[in-house]
Scaffold this motif. Structure first.
Motif, PDB file in Angstrom:
ATOM      1  N   ASP A  13      37.191 -24.580  68.683  1.00 31.52           N
ATOM      2  CA  ASP A  13      38.480 -24.122  68.178  1.00 31.52           C
ATOM      3  C   ASP A  13      38.552 -24.397  66.676  1.00 31.52           C
ATOM      4  N   PRO A  14      37.833 -23.569  65.878  1.00 27.89           N
ATOM      5  CA  PRO A  14      37.789 -23.828  64.440  1.00 27.89           C
ATOM      6  C   PRO A  14      39.154 -23.631  63.783  1.00 27.89           C
ATOM      7  N   ASP A  15      39.452 -24.519  62.826  1.00 21.92           N
ATOM      8  CA  ASP A  15      40.710 -24.387  62.086  1.00 21.92           C
ATOM      9  C   ASP A  15      40.559 -23.327  60.990  1.00 21.92           C
ATOM     10  N   ILE A  16      41.649 -23.043  60.302  1.00 17.88           N
ATOM     11  CA  ILE A  16      41.667 -21.992  59.297  1.00 17.88           C
ATOM     12  C   ILE A  16      40.688 -22.268  58.152  1.00 17.88           C
ATOM     13  N   LEU A  19      37.239 -21.333  59.522  1.00 18.82           N
ATOM     14  CA  LEU A  19      37.132 -19.879  59.678  1.00 18.82           C
ATOM     15  C   LEU A  19      36.993 -19.171  58.332  1.00 18.82           C
ATOM     16  N   THR A  20      37.806 -19.563  57.355  1.00 19.08           N
ATOM     17  CA  THR A  20      37.717 -18.892  56.058  1.00 19.08           C
ATOM     18  C   THR A  20      36.413 -19.239  55.342  1.00 19.08           C
ATOM     19  N   ARG A  22      33.556 -19.869  56.859  1.00 17.48           N
ATOM     20  CA  ARG A  22      32.527 -19.075  57.531  1.00 17.48           C
ATOM     21  C   ARG A  22      32.586 -17.617  57.079  1.00 17.48           C
ATOM     22  N   LEU A  23      33.795 -17.101  56.920  1.00 16.21           N
ATOM     23  CA  LEU A  23      33.954 -15.726  56.443  1.00 16.21           C
ATOM     24  C   LEU A  23      33.398 -15.601  55.023  1.00 16.21           C
TER      25      LEU A  23
END
Length: 151
Positions: A13-16, A19-20, A22-23
């Motif tokens: 459950d990655p946090d924001i 996620l950002t 990784r993006l």
């Protein structure tokens, strides 16, 4: 069995922030990988802090720092590297002779053109992954989040 480790929880459950990041890293891998394939193999993702914001007719270093959010000393170091690599020149700013204007060389302009095209391709690919409406909403939501965090 014990509770899952923090790293396992972040994977599930990655946090924001994760996620950002990784993006960003995925975008950088795609962009700089394709640029390398096209002959710009001397660039590093860090150079994007300057190149992403550089205008065709030149930009002041202070503006590049402000737009990128990167400290002016880091921008100066990146500009030194980009100048040595032949992507930019420092020239007197015609509006203020005390200031320097960072001007892309022909190689820098070619890289900027290819970079913009690659990013256009990447956005089209992601638009197809999400569908156009969802992608536009996603991009608008990212802009709102950026504004909320005081970009």
């Amino acid at each position: 069995m014990g509770e899952a480790r923090r790293s396992e929880k972040k994977d599930q459950d990655p946090d924001i922030g994760i996620l950002t990041a990784r993006l960003l890293h995925g975008v950088q891998r795609t962009l700089f990988g394709r640029l390398a394939d096209e002959g710009f193999d001397d660039l590093r993702p860090q150079h994007g802090a300057v190149l992403a914001y550089l205008d065709e007719d030149g930009s002041r270093a202070v503006d590049l720092s402000r737009r990128s959010g990167v400290h002016k000393q880091v921008v100066s170091k990146l500009l030194d590297e980009l100048e040595q690599l032949g992507y930019v020149n420092r020239e007197p700013d015609p509006r203020d002779r005390r200031a320097k204007l960072i001007v892309p060389t022909p190689r820098g302009l070619a890289q900027m053109e290819r970079s913009d095209a690659i990013m256009g391709d990447l956005e089209r690919d992601l638009r197809n992954v999400l569908d156009a409406e969802r992608f536009d909403t996603f991009k608008a939501d990212l802009l709102r989040c950026q504004a909320a965090l005081g970009r």
